[in-house]
Design a protein around this motif. Structure first.
Motif, PDB file in Angstrom:
ATOM      1  N   LEU A 269      82.937  -7.328  41.203  1.00  0.00           N
ATOM      2  CA  LEU A 269      81.599  -6.923  41.639  1.00  0.00           C
ATOM      3  C   LEU A 269      80.954  -8.008  42.498  1.00  0.00           C
ATOM      4  CD1 LEU A 269      80.200  -5.385  38.326  1.00  0.00           C
ATOM      5  CD2 LEU A 269      81.107  -4.149  40.295  1.00  0.00           C
TER       6      LEU A 269
ATOM      7  N   LEU B  13      75.368 -10.005  44.110  1.00  0.00           N
ATOM      8  CA  LEU B  13      74.076  -9.307  44.118  1.00  0.00           C
ATOM      9  C   LEU B  13      74.049  -8.211  43.056  1.00  0.00           C
ATOM     10  CD1 LEU B  13      71.329  -8.981  45.506  1.00  0.00           C
ATOM     11  CD2 LEU B  13      72.405  -7.350  47.066  1.00  0.00           C
ATOM     12  N   VAL B  14      75.143  -7.487  42.922  1.00  0.00           N
ATOM     13  CA  VAL B  14      75.227  -6.422  41.923  1.00  0.00           C
ATOM     14  C   VAL B  14      75.221  -7.006  40.514  1.00  0.00           C
ATOM     15  CG1 VAL B  14      76.676  -4.563  41.012  1.00  0.00           C
ATOM     16  CG2 VAL B  14      76.434  -4.858  43.480  1.00  0.00           C
TER      17      VAL B  14
ATOM     18  N   ARG C  70      71.758  -8.067  39.572  1.00  0.00           N
ATOM     19  CA  ARG C  70      70.895  -6.917  39.291  1.00  0.00           C
ATOM     20  C   ARG C  70      71.222  -6.308  37.932  1.00  0.00           C
ATOM     21  NH1 ARG C  70      66.189  -4.885  38.872  1.00  0.00           N
ATOM     22  NH2 ARG C  70      66.058  -2.625  39.188  1.00  0.00           N
ATOM     23  N   LEU C  71      72.499  -6.229  37.594  1.00  0.00           N
ATOM     24  CA  LEU C  71      72.913  -5.700  36.297  1.00  0.00           C
ATOM     25  C   LEU C  71      72.405  -6.597  35.160  1.00  0.00           C
ATOM     26  CD1 LEU C  71      76.585  -4.547  37.013  1.00  0.00           C
ATOM     27  CD2 LEU C  71      74.620  -3.087  36.522  1.00  0.00           C
TER      28      LEU C  71
END
Length: 205
Positions: free
Chosen positions: A11, A14-15, A18-19
């Motif tokens: 991943l 940034l993802v 956010r998670l």
């Protein structure tokens, strides 16, 4: 699901960030509703029925500090811990106290904007330990508004609504009652913070 995704190695950063933010917000909501459930349950019980045990409050704060710091840093708020060494244990309920402390941190940090700080101080105070949670606004935020403009509206004996933060939280009376069941005595400061006194486990009353 979120934590399963976080275990993946493919991943983007940034993802992942956010998670992690979503996971933290979900955890905070679960903790908040856990506190509300405890407070509502206490309304139907005899507060004297609570069983207290020796609890190392200083150690508990040190263990939880990294997690709290990470959560608050996402809001741009820094958390500082100042504990007097070699403090005695207090009488409380360790499992419920941890949840209560999380709630107090969340409650006192919600009025702070990015750049603000929260300081936890644990000191001896006679036959008790004194825990102070002090908030300090950033230079761009009016400190007076943190301490005074808190127009909470009670929604019954357990809940209150804070229009400035848009959050449901425990009412002042419910917070005091829940802390009392954990051995604590709450005092709200006039400026921007709270003080909670816990009885020392070895003390005889």
């Amino acid at each position: 699901l979120i934590r399963s995704l976080l275990r993946r190695k493919d991943l983007p950063v940034l993802v992942i960030n956010r998670l992690k933010q979503i996971d933290s917000e979900c955890t905070e909501q679960i903790d908040r509703f856990g506190l509300i459930f405890n407070a509502a349950e206490l309304q139907r019980q005899d507060p004297k029925a609570s069983r207290l045990a020796s609890t190392d409050l200083g150690r508990m704060l040190e263990m939880l500090h990294p997690c709290w710091s990470e959560q608050l840093e996402r809001r741009g708020v820094k958390l500082f811990l100042d504990i007097t060494p070699d403090l005695p244990q207090v009488l409380s309920n360790p499992e419920r106290l941890e949840l209560m402390l999380r709630g107090l941190i969340d409650r006192n940090a919600r009025g702070l904007q990015s750049g603000g700080t929260l300081c936890l101080e644990l000191r001896p105070a006679g036959q008790r330990l004194k825990l102070q949670i002090l908030s300090k606004a950033s230079k761009s935020q009016d400190q007076v508004s943190i301490g005074r403009n808190n127009p909470n509206s009670d929604l019954g004996p357990v809940l209150s609504w804070n229009p400035s933060t848009g959050s449901l939280q425990l009412s002042q009376a419910a917070t005091q009652r829940l802390l009392a069941s954990l051995g604590g005595r709450l005092i709200r400061r006039r400026d921007s913070g709270i003080t909670v006194f816990f009885p020392i486990a070895e003390a005889k009353f």
